[in-house]
Every structure is written in structure tokens, then in C-alpha cells.
Enzyme design. Structure first.
Site, PDB file in Angstrom:
ATOM      1  N   LYS A  95     -19.054 -41.452  -9.998  1.00  0.00           N
ATOM      2  CA  LYS A  95     -19.890 -41.486  -8.796  1.00  0.00           C
ATOM      3  C   LYS A  95     -20.438 -40.076  -8.609  1.00  0.00           C
ATOM      4  O   LYS A  95     -19.877 -39.263  -7.866  1.00  0.00           O
ATOM      5  CB  LYS A  95     -19.043 -41.940  -7.597  1.00  0.00           C
ATOM      6  CG  LYS A  95     -19.851 -42.461  -6.433  1.00  0.00           C
ATOM      7  CD  LYS A  95     -18.961 -43.212  -5.462  1.00  0.00           C
ATOM      8  CE  LYS A  95     -19.697 -43.564  -4.182  1.00  0.00           C
ATOM      9  NZ  LYS A  95     -20.830 -44.468  -4.343  1.00  0.00           N
TER      10      LYS A  95
HETATM   11  N1  PPE Z   1     -22.079 -49.629  -7.333  1.00  0.00           N
HETATM   12  C1  PPE Z   1     -22.730 -48.532  -6.917  1.00  0.00           C
HETATM   13  C2  PPE Z   1     -23.840 -47.986  -7.742  1.00  0.00           C
HETATM   14  C3  PPE Z   1     -22.361 -47.932  -5.712  1.00  0.00           C
HETATM   15  O1  PPE Z   1     -23.006 -46.855  -5.294  1.00  0.00           O
HETATM   16  C4  PPE Z   1     -21.311 -48.488  -4.956  1.00  0.00           C
HETATM   17  C5  PPE Z   1     -20.901 -47.866  -3.659  1.00  0.00           C
HETATM   18  C6  PPE Z   1     -20.639 -49.626  -5.457  1.00  0.00           C
HETATM   19  C7  PPE Z   1     -21.043 -50.155  -6.661  1.00  0.00           C
HETATM   20  C8  PPE Z   1     -19.448 -50.228  -4.756  1.00  0.00           C
HETATM   21  O2  PPE Z   1     -18.338 -49.377  -4.863  1.00  0.00           O
HETATM   22  P1  PPE Z   1     -17.173 -49.353  -3.755  1.00  0.00           P
HETATM   23  O3  PPE Z   1     -17.789 -48.775  -2.514  1.00  0.00           O
HETATM   24  O4  PPE Z   1     -16.126 -48.497  -4.349  1.00  0.00           O
HETATM   25  O5  PPE Z   1     -16.738 -50.747  -3.562  1.00  0.00           O
HETATM   26  N2  PPE Z   1     -21.967 -47.284  -2.937  1.00  0.00           N
HETATM   27  C9  PPE Z   1     -21.669 -46.280  -1.947  1.00  0.00           C
HETATM   28  C10 PPE Z   1     -22.903 -45.457  -1.618  1.00  0.00           C
HETATM   29  C11 PPE Z   1     -23.854 -46.020  -0.650  1.00  0.00           C
HETATM   30  C12 PPE Z   1     -24.883 -45.003  -0.224  1.00  0.00           C
HETATM   31  O6  PPE Z   1     -25.995 -45.414   0.180  1.00  0.00           O
HETATM   32  O7  PPE Z   1     -24.618 -43.798  -0.242  1.00  0.00           O
HETATM   33  C13 PPE Z   1     -20.966 -46.864  -0.742  1.00  0.00           C
HETATM   34  O8  PPE Z   1     -21.035 -48.066  -0.510  1.00  0.00           O
HETATM   35  O9  PPE Z   1     -20.319 -46.101  -0.037  1.00  0.00           O
END
Ligand code: PPE
Length: 323
Positions: free
Chosen positions: A157
């Protein structure tokens, strides 16, 4: 955005308006940062951070992948976050820790640039809108391909990687949709711009595997486990675009988005064109877990304060996030 009082920055609590960096910050120029998105919920046990240690572990892993050694331990970051929640007196909020290459070195070799760490939090409502969360969103398959493991690190991330998501998001919004769905180089479904994705067909839930170019979402792991515990079959395998259009149900999960039904993809109505039955069941079950109303998953809650009187014997009071 809704501002709160203080931000934790390099070990100190500073006023929101004073949490600043130099314009020659390495991460600003080259995207050399790693971050997390975490939510804290008001629960009957007090403010509770959902799977806090899992998020901090992922932060540390993302940092390692970019050759960054965090100057604070996970325990230090956890304690700082707890204090931040208490100092800002907000129990339902979105928490954003970020570690980035700071000021002191320009050029593509970042190894001598210092690593700065900050944690901010603020109240952040539904990411894809109230209406979308209730009735489902409209998504568009993006013309932008999801970053591949040959050029970047989909499992990390990292700040710079999000330029890919930003392009996909802008394209989908400008075209009148709520969210983008990105494919990989083989045309397989990866995920939304900020969410993992799932289809339901004939009662079976399917989601791309960890080895696809996805972020290994913490809510993905949670929802897969909750679904299995409820007796649903969950299969992790590649998904084609046609399978998405022909699914009975499609939904997304993420920290910011939580669990959101998808009612249309590329103008194809999904199922009956509204949130599906299994999606609804999982959405409700997931909310119960996030708000600490399901005893079975209390170990996922990292309770911030313990303002309650001592628990009666045998009563479960979660103290820290579990595995
Ligand atoms: N894929 C991506 C690309 C992603 O950024 C997130 C979280 C997820 C999957 C889901 O991951 P998790 O939150 O661990 O279940 N995206 C974060 C960023 C959002 C933003 O706009 O900044 C979030 O949901 O916090």
C-alpha cells in the site's frame, strides 16, 4: 474534510494546522511513502479500532518492500493511535498512518532521505455514498490496467502506486459512474480503485486470489471468514469480465467503503439490478462485527479506552486486536 484537534507527527502531537512538510519532501516528488487506512468504531466496549495490528503489520510490510525501516515499532504506533483517538475525542473515525521519505535528499536513490511518520484521524462517512451503500453503486471497467507485479508491488500500500487508482477513479467519475473496476494484463478482474471485489453466482462467492494483482485487503480476509462461518462457499480464483456481467450479485469491500453492493457494471444490471440477498446478509453481518455486536469476532477489535467498570466474571472484554 472534517478537521480534528491534533495529528501525531514524528513522535509528537501537533495542532492539525501545523502538521506540515517541506516542499522538497522526497515522497511528495516520487511517491515514496506507504500508508494505511483504518477505522475506529464506537462500540459498547468503547472506541474500538478494527484489526488494528493487522493494519500496522501491513504498513510495516509495505515499508519493507520499499526498503524503508520504520523508526517506530508497531507497539509505539499503536499506543500513539490510541492516544490520538482519546485526545481528539472522536470514537468513530478513519485513521490514516503514513510513513514517507522526508526532506534531505533529491533524486531517485531515496536511501539517505529520512523517514517521517504521521498519523491523522478524522470522521469520514460513507466512501461511496449513503445511497450507494444502501441501493448499490454503478461501476465501470477501467481502460487503465491495474499495476502489475512486473512494474510495481500490488500487495504494497504505497503512495505512488495510487496514481493508477486515481486515473481509474477520475475516468469512472467523469463518465458518470461511481467506481472503477481494474483488470490485469490478462483481462482478469482485480479490484475497485480502493476496494476488493466479489461475485456471487448460484450461491457461491468468488473473489480474485491473493496472487492476483490485488491489495490483500484486511476487510477481504474478514468478510471471507464471516461468509464461510455463515456457511457460504467462498472460492478464490480468477474472474473474467463476462462472469462479472453475468453474476447474480457483485459487491466490494474496503476500510473506507466497508461493504458496498454493485448494482450495475458497464450498464449491465447485476442480478435484479439492486443489492443481492447474500450481499445484504454479509453487509449486515459485517456491520455487526465492526460495531462489536458479534461476540465471535471480538478479538478483531482493539479497544482504545476502558472507561467501563470491571467486567463481570466470564464476560469477554477485548483488549487488543487478535490474529
Ligand atoms: N484495494 C485497494 C487498491 C485499496 O486501496 C483498498 C483500501 C482495498 C483494496 C481494501 O483493503 P482493506 O481496506 O485492507 O480492506 N483502500 C483504502 C484507501 C481509500 C482511500 O481513498 O484512500 C481504504 O479503504 O482505506
Amino acid at each position: 474534510m472534517i478537521e480534528t484537534e491534533v495529528i501525531w507527527h514524528n513522535g509528537e502531537f501537533v495542532a492539525w494546522a501545523d502538521a506540515k512538510v517541506h516542499v522538497l519532501t522526497h515522497g511528495l516528488h516520487y511517491g515514496t511513502g506507504v500508508f494505511e487506512g483504518i477505522r475506529c468504531y464506537e462500540t459498547q466496549h468503547g472506541p474500538a479500532i478494527f484489526r488494528h495490528l493487522d493494519h500496522l503489520d501491513r504498513l510495516e510490510r509495505s515499508a519493507k518492500l520499499y526498503y524503508m525501516e520504520l523508526p517506530y515499532s508497531i507497539e509505539q504506533l499503536r499506543a500513539a493511535t490510541h492516544e490520538l483517538v482519546l485526545r481528539n475525542a472522536v470514537s468513530s473515525c478513519y485513521i490514516r498512518p503514513i510513513a514517507f521519505r522526508g526532506y534531505g535528499q533529491m533524486g531517485l536513490n531515496p536511501l539517505d532521505a529520512p523517514i517521517e511518520v504521521s498519523i491523522a484521524l478524522w470522521p469520514w462517512g460513507t466512501y461511496l455514498g449513503e445511497e450507494g451503500t444502501r441501493n448499490g453503486i454503478r461501476a465501470k471497467v477501467s481502460s487503465w490496467e491495474r499495476i502489475s507485479p512486473r512494474s510495481l508491488i500490488p500487495a504494497a500500500k504505497a503512495s505512488g502506486q495510487y496514481l493508477n487508482s486515481v486515473l481509474a477513479k477520475i475516468e469512472s467519475v467523469k463518465a458518470g459512474y461511481d467506481e472503477a473496476i481494474l483488470l490485469d494484463a490478462h483481462g482478469h478482474i482485480c479490484e475497485g480503485s480502493g476496494e476488493n471485489i466479489y461475485t456471487v453466482r448460484d450461491g457461491v462467492i468468488v473473489t480474485p486470489p491473493q496472487t492476483a494483482s490485488i491489495l490483500d485487503g484486511i476487510n477481504r480476509r474478514s468478510v471471507v471468514q464471516i461468509a464461510r462461518d455463515l456457511g457460504y462457499a467462498v472460492i478464490e480464483r480468477d474472474i473474467t469480465r463476462a462472469e462479472l456481467y453475468l453474476a447474480d450479485e457483485v459487491f466490494l469491500t474496503g476500510t473506507a467503503a466497508e461493504l458496498v453492493p454493485v448494482r450495475e457494471v458497464d450498464d449491465h444490471a447485476i442480478g435484479s439490478g439492486g443489492p443481492g440477498e447474500i450481499t445484504r446478509v454479509l453487509q449486515d453481518a459485517f456491520q455487526e462485527v465492526l460495531y462489536g455486536r458479534n461476540e465471535r469476532y471480538l478479538e478483531w477489535l482493539d479497544v482504545v479506552a476502558t472507561p467501563q467498570p470491571p467486567a463481570a466474571a466470564g464476560e469477554a472484554v477485548p483488549q487488543r486486536a487478535g490474529a
